[in-house]
Design an enzyme around this catalytic site. Structure first.
Site, PDB file in Angstrom:
ATOM      1  N   HIS A  37       0.831  -1.221   0.000  1.00 24.39           N
ATOM      2  CA  HIS A  37       0.000   0.000   0.000  1.00 24.39           C
ATOM      3  C   HIS A  37       0.866   1.272   0.000  1.00 24.39           C
ATOM      4  O   HIS A  37       0.747   2.081  -0.893  1.00 24.39           O
ATOM      5  CB  HIS A  37      -1.024   0.036   1.142  1.00 24.39           C
ATOM      6  CG  HIS A  37      -1.940  -1.140   1.157  1.00 24.39           C
ATOM      7  ND1 HIS A  37      -2.745  -1.460   0.088  1.00 24.39           N
ATOM      8  CD2 HIS A  37      -2.149  -2.117   2.101  1.00 24.39           C
ATOM      9  CE1 HIS A  37      -3.427  -2.563   0.372  1.00 24.39           C
ATOM     10  NE2 HIS A  37      -3.084  -2.982   1.578  1.00 24.39           N
ATOM     11  N   ASP A  46      -4.832  -8.173  -3.878  1.00 21.46           N
ATOM     12  CA  ASP A  46      -5.179  -8.007  -2.467  1.00 21.46           C
ATOM     13  C   ASP A  46      -6.442  -8.777  -2.062  1.00 21.46           C
ATOM     14  O   ASP A  46      -6.419  -9.986  -1.928  1.00 21.46           O
ATOM     15  CB  ASP A  46      -5.284  -6.499  -2.179  1.00 21.46           C
ATOM     16  CG  ASP A  46      -5.243  -6.174  -0.696  1.00 21.46           C
ATOM     17  OD1 ASP A  46      -5.318  -7.097   0.113  1.00 21.46           O
ATOM     18  OD2 ASP A  46      -5.153  -4.988  -0.338  1.00 21.46           O
TER      19      ASP A  46
HETATM   20 ZN   LIG Z   1      -3.361  -6.981   2.564  1.00 23.25          ZN
END
Ligand SMILES: [Zn+2]
Length: 411
Positions: free
Chosen positions: A235, A286
């Site tokens: 991220h 993800d």
């Molecule tokens: Zn994750």
């Protein structure tokens, strides 16, 4: 960077890596997106994810993961980095075979024909001075030594399978105490493994890190000597400019997961700053809210354009192809010699037809226009796992997936 090439009516790409996956979360697609009362947040979504994580058996994990991987392969992915944090029974007691759930995920990927790097996650607490609660007991180990033993045992168990790698992961600076971070990074270096961690996905994590350590998450990781060319910051969303510099100086990776980050309301990583400072970019599907690597790649640039109100901001098609391909592979511990991994797209797909056959034209066509509809053939280590646009194990994987949903009472 290997550009796509045209061969008859096929556009041929090298293998594509999804460097950040939680495969079992595939079951949450279309079950967590609908508004229920108040405004949702990452944290309200996490409560729903924990409900699923609390219940799943090893059989469920296999069936849910296999279908997620079959879909991913049919969308063009050849290698996956599975950030695996579900380890123990619901009350936190290890299974008789401590590796049962890791093995279920590895078996699922191999059944689907994907290369997998099992990133064995270390998790030890709900937060500062807060022991794990509820589903977190399934994720947690009392000490980092147990995690390192599991990593070594997994490596030994799968040493004979050339499609399996093992890596080290710290869940986050919230869930791992400071003293464990450097130990995990040291083990990753000693074993020449990648090391991944969720980094600054949510602003709350940064506030908590500042309150506990007086440092922001990337500052803490730098102080604990975690940052290097093996490190993947998943991220890397809410960074200050000097944190992007710290990642860049270390030649670390940022794994950007735009479709999930959008779904969870996570915010926008500054990919332009990360790349300018020298960090490398890769991508991840993800939560499997969406399984399309082409959408993940172009979203990296297109979301930057929305923020910057400008065009050509963070990455061109060549850079995004590297993120999908060679850089993604390296981020999950492959060495770039996997040249027998290929993805063939239909050059006559309506989204691609009429493309310039120049190398630049093909790169732009793939990044800005391709969708999974165009995927015709996928080969991993020379073995065909997708043929005529269908995964060779789709029917069996679908039956298993639907059975798992029924067992969980959500099918
Ligand atoms: Zn994750």
């Amino acid at each position: 960077m290997t550009r796509p090439r045209l061969d008859g009516d096929r556009i041929i790409l090298p293998g594509i890596a999804s460097t950040h996956s939680h495969a079992f979360q595939r079951a949450l697609r279309a079950r967590t997106q609908r508004r229920s009362g108040a405004r949702g947040s990452f944290w309200s979504w996490r409560g729903l994810m924990y409900e699923l994580a609390r219940q799943v058996t090893p059989e469920d994990v296999f069936d849910l993961s296999r279908f997620a991987f079959v879909e991913l392969a049919a969308c063009g992915v050849t290698a996956v980095g599975e950030f695996h944090y579900l380890h123990h029974q619901p009350d936190g007691t290890p299974y008789d075979d401590r590796l049962a759930l890791s093995d279920a995920v590895i078996a699922a990927a191999r059944d689907a024909g994907l290369r997998i790097t099992l990133l064995r996650v270390h998790y030890e607490r709900a937060g500062r001075d807060a022991p794990p609660v509820g589903a977190q007991r399934r994720f947690s180990d009392a000490d980092v030594a147990s995690t390192l033993r599991d990593i070594e045992a997994l490596s030994a168990r799968h040493a004979g399978d050339d499609g399996v790698r093992v890596g080290v992961a710290a869940h986050s600076v919230r869930a791992v105490q400071r003293s464990s971070l450097g130990v995990l990074a040291g083990a990753a270096r000693a074993h020449r493994m990648p090391m991944h961690a969720h980094v600054s996905e949510q602003r709350r994590e940064i506030r908590e890190c500042l309150a506990e350590h007086g440092l922001r998450p990337v500052e803490l990781l730098a102080e604990e000597a975690v940052l290097d060319g093996r490190f993947v910051a998943v991220h890397a969303t809410h960074l200050r400019p000097h944190e992007a510099r710290l990642l860049g100086q270390a030649r670390a990776f940022a794994s950007v997961c735009r479709t999930t980050e959008r779904d969870l309301g996570d915010g926008l990583p500054d990919v332009h700053a990360l790349r300018r400072e020298g960090a490398r970019i890769c991508l991840g599907t993800d939560s499997h809210a969406v399984s399309c690597p082409f959408e993940e790649s172009r979203a990296i640039e297109l979301d930057e354009r929305t923020r910057a109100e400008a065009r050509h901001v963070a990455a061109d098609a060549d850079a995004l192809l590297s993120a999908m391909g060679a850089d993604g592979y390296e981020a999950i511990g492959w060495d770039g010699r996997e040249t027998d991994d290929e993805v063939h797209l239909d050059a006559l797909d309506p989204a691609l037809v009429g493309t310039s056959a120049s190398p630049e034209g093909l790169a732009d066509a793939v990044v800005w226009g391709a969708s999974p509809r165009a995927v015709r053939t996928v080969r991993v280590a020379g073995r065909t796992i997708v043929e005529d646009g269908r995964h060779v194990r789709e029917a069996e994987a679908r039956r298993g997936y639907l059975a798992a949903l029924r067992r969980l009472g959500i099918g």
